[in-house]
Scaffold this motif. Structure first.
Motif, mmCIF file in Angstrom:
data_model
loop_
_atom_site.group_PDB
_atom_site.id
_atom_site.type_symbol
_atom_site.label_atom_id
_atom_site.label_comp_id
_atom_site.label_asym_id
_atom_site.label_seq_id
_atom_site.Cartn_x
_atom_site.Cartn_y
_atom_site.Cartn_z
ATOM 1 N N ALA A 1 0.746 -0.976 0.322
ATOM 2 C CA ALA A 1 -0.428 0.240 0.076
ATOM 3 C C ALA A 1 0.941 1.298 0.146
ATOM 4 N N SER A 2 2.165 1.106 1.122
ATOM 5 C CA SER A 2 2.873 1.997 0.484
ATOM 6 C C SER A 2 3.355 2.435 -0.562
ATOM 7 N N GLN A 3 3.299 1.705 -1.815
ATOM 8 C CA GLN A 3 4.609 1.630 -2.930
ATOM 9 C C GLN A 3 3.232 2.339 -3.089
ATOM 10 N N ILE A 4 2.138 1.580 -3.617
ATOM 11 C CA ILE A 4 1.570 2.815 -4.356
ATOM 12 C C ILE A 4 0.572 4.160 -4.315
ATOM 13 N N GLY A 5 0.887 4.107 -2.835
ATOM 14 C CA GLY A 5 0.727 5.436 -2.112
ATOM 15 C C GLY A 5 2.031 6.796 -2.812
ATOM 16 N N PHE B 1 7.709 -2.068 -11.100
ATOM 17 C CA PHE B 1 7.171 -0.803 -10.695
ATOM 18 C C PHE B 1 8.262 0.396 -10.729
ATOM 19 N N ALA B 2 9.186 0.227 -11.565
ATOM 20 C CA ALA B 2 10.436 1.904 -11.539
ATOM 21 C C ALA B 2 9.615 2.521 -12.644
ATOM 22 N N VAL B 3 9.047 2.142 -13.699
ATOM 23 C CA VAL B 3 7.766 1.861 -15.486
ATOM 24 C C VAL B 3 7.262 2.909 -14.525
ATOM 25 N N LEU B 4 6.166 2.228 -13.834
ATOM 26 C CA LEU B 4 4.653 3.175 -13.235
ATOM 27 C C LEU B 4 5.331 4.078 -12.622
ATOM 28 N N ILE B 5 6.343 4.058 -12.590
ATOM 29 C CA ILE B 5 6.305 5.104 -11.287
ATOM 30 C C ILE B 5 6.993 6.293 -12.492
ATOM 31 N N THR C 1 -6.608 7.686 -5.713
ATOM 32 C CA THR C 1 -5.555 6.449 -5.056
ATOM 33 C C THR C 1 -6.823 5.585 -4.521
ATOM 34 N N TRP C 2 -7.141 5.991 -3.919
ATOM 35 C CA TRP C 2 -7.633 4.842 -2.560
ATOM 36 C C TRP C 2 -9.088 4.308 -2.525
ATOM 37 N N LEU C 3 -10.102 5.510 -3.035
ATOM 38 C CA LEU C 3 -11.161 5.346 -2.229
ATOM 39 C C LEU C 3 -11.238 3.301 -3.255
ATOM 40 N N THR D 1 -1.385 8.578 3.677
ATOM 41 C CA THR D 1 -2.578 7.764 3.285
ATOM 42 C C THR D 1 -2.255 6.104 3.134
ATOM 43 N N GLY D 2 -0.930 5.840 2.201
ATOM 44 C CA GLY D 2 -0.586 4.249 2.309
ATOM 45 C C GLY D 2 0.370 4.312 3.567
ATOM 46 N N ARG D 3 0.315 4.653 4.266
ATOM 47 C CA ARG D 3 1.906 4.978 6.263
ATOM 48 C C ARG D 3 0.428 4.867 6.524
#
Length: 450
Positions: A67-71, A121-125, A264-266, A397-399
């Motif tokens: 969740a922290s990475q998505i956040g 993950f790198a490409v997503l960022i 992002t989170w709903l 929020t992710g944290r």
């Protein structure tokens, strides 16, 4: 551009000195037609933002993300979104609104594709940061383009339609993207958004022309004598240090933090926290947006009518939205104590509705205090600073979710905390903001310096 249907607009210059606005013949049909095209652009813009929330769970499952990475990805998007917003004024100086928006939209489409080709993950960022950089200037430029067809006293409704595009995206686009994701996978959702952006450009390029009430510097240079009708430019510091600009900036920053959390989170909150299915969660994404859109259009259209009849901008565009934020915070504070999923969805929907409904009114108030030719630059800085809320909200929020006893408790606590912050800044806006006063301060400062 005019047509045989054009009639004299009696509201020209309403809300600011008449010397700041030309007195053109304006076609209402053309003005609202082009405004609708800009609304569609903003729907696409918010669809690009919302797609991460829609695909967050299948993407996390495939790539093994926390969740922290998505956040973090959501926050990094808003980092470059904030940086991009500062370039709005510069873009308006070097190119026309037609080509500026077309190039930006093509960049959005391009940013969708790297994750389709190779997912990591790198490409997503990298792809989300590119998207943020390209989307940053689009909000100020879209508002400038729309406001160019509407006089100051009647900018609440077009502003509401642009702001309501976020709701339209969640009402119409998010469920469609959820269905595409469930049926064909998350990559198909990204491809769909890329194609839609390209199709918009094919309609935009031959259709657009700038309106008479605001011109960017490049459009003014192309328009010849029309540029001379604008009020003289003022030093930027006179605009940015006004109490209206500063207090409203803090308010929309807090609002945007909650908007970014919702984006992002709903769906994850509804799915992981409240136990709804993935398709249900994607479809229910629309509920808060329906409440926000109804309140937004109601307040803005009523506000435009009252402003045209003499109501002050402070009452309509400052006091009303600030009270809406206070109501939202009072509702969200109860979320952690709610255990019934349906009631939690209702609290989020009503709270978000009151929170988001005043956003276009605040934007309209900021467009009042600056000379017309500086609208793109003023809104660029204002909306870029607003983006800081989007930078902070998703990651924190992710944290909170990762540290909470349960996902449901984490999400609810995050909504509560950011709701309280928004209440604090709403009180500050009620105390300090006054568009009429600060417009006069800016003009008087220029006159005394002259």
């Amino acid at each position: 551009m005019t047509t045989h249907e054009d009639t004299q607009d009696p509201t020209v210059g309403a809300g600011q000195p008449s010397s700041a606005s030309p007195s053109p013949l304006v076609s209402g049909r053309r003005a609202w037609g082009l405004t609708s095209l800009l609304v569609l652009l903003t729907v696409i813009n918010w669809g690009d933002k919302a797609v991460l929330g829609i695909i967050a769970q299948p993407l996390s499952n495939e790539l093994g993300l926390t969740a922290s990475q998505i956040g973090l990805v959501g926050s990094l998007f808003f980092l470059t979104f904030t940086i991009g917003g500062f370039f709005s004024g510069a873009i308006a100086r070097v190119t026309t609104l037609r080509w500026a928006l077309a190039v930006l939209v093509l960049l959005w489409s391009a940013a969708m594709l790297p994750m389709v080709i190779t997912a990591s993950f790198a490409v997503l960022i990298a792809s989300r940061m590119l998207l943020g950089l390209a989307e940053g200037p689009s909000g100020p430029l879209s508002h400038t383009a729309a406001f160019s067809w509407h006089p100051p006293a009647k900018r609440g409704l077009p502003g509401a339609l642009l702001a309501g595009s976020a709701s339209l995206a969640k009402i119409a686009v998010a469920p469609a993207l959820a269905l595409v994701t469930v049926t064909w996978g998350w990559r198909a959702a990204l491809v769909c958004m890329a194609v839609v952006g390209i199709l918009w450009c094919l309609v935009w390029l031959p259709s657009w022309s700038v309106g008479p009430y605001i011109r960017s510097e490049k459009d003014s240079n192309s328009a010849g004598a029309a540029a001379g009708a604008d009020a003289p430019a003022v030093p930027w510091i006179h605009i940015f240090r006004t109490r209206t600009f500063i207090s409203c900036m803090m308010l929309v920053m807090s609002i945007y933090a909650l908007v970014a959390i919702v984006l992002t989170w709903l769906p994850s909150y509804f799915e992981v926290g409240l136990g709804y299915s993935r398709l249900q969660a994607g479809s229910m994404f629309a509920f808060p947006s329906i409440a926000g859109l109804i309140l937004m259009l109601l307040l803005s259209s009523t506000g435009d009518r009252l402003t045209s009849r003499g109501a002050t901008s402070r009452l309509i565009r400052i006091i009303v939205p600030s009270i809406g934020v206070l109501i939202s915070g009072a509702i969200l504070v109860f979320l952690p104590s709610v255990s019934t999923p349906a009631l939690a969805v209702a609290i989020i929907s009503i709270g978000y509705g009151f929170l988001a409904s005043g956003y276009p009114l605040v934007i309209a108030s900021i467009s009042e205090i600056c000379p017309p030719r500086q609208t793109a630059g003023t809104l660029g800085v204002f909306m870029a600073m607003m983006g800081i809320g989007g930078l902070i909200g998703p990651y924190i929020t992710g944290r909170i979710v990762d540290a909470a006893a349960t996902p449901a408790a984490g999400y609810a606590t995050a909504f509560q905390a950011f709701g309280v912050v928004a209440v604090v800044f709403a009180v500050g806006t009620l105390i300090f903001a006054d568009p009429e006063r600060d417009r006069a301060v800016i003009r008087n400062a220029v006159g005394s310096n002259g």
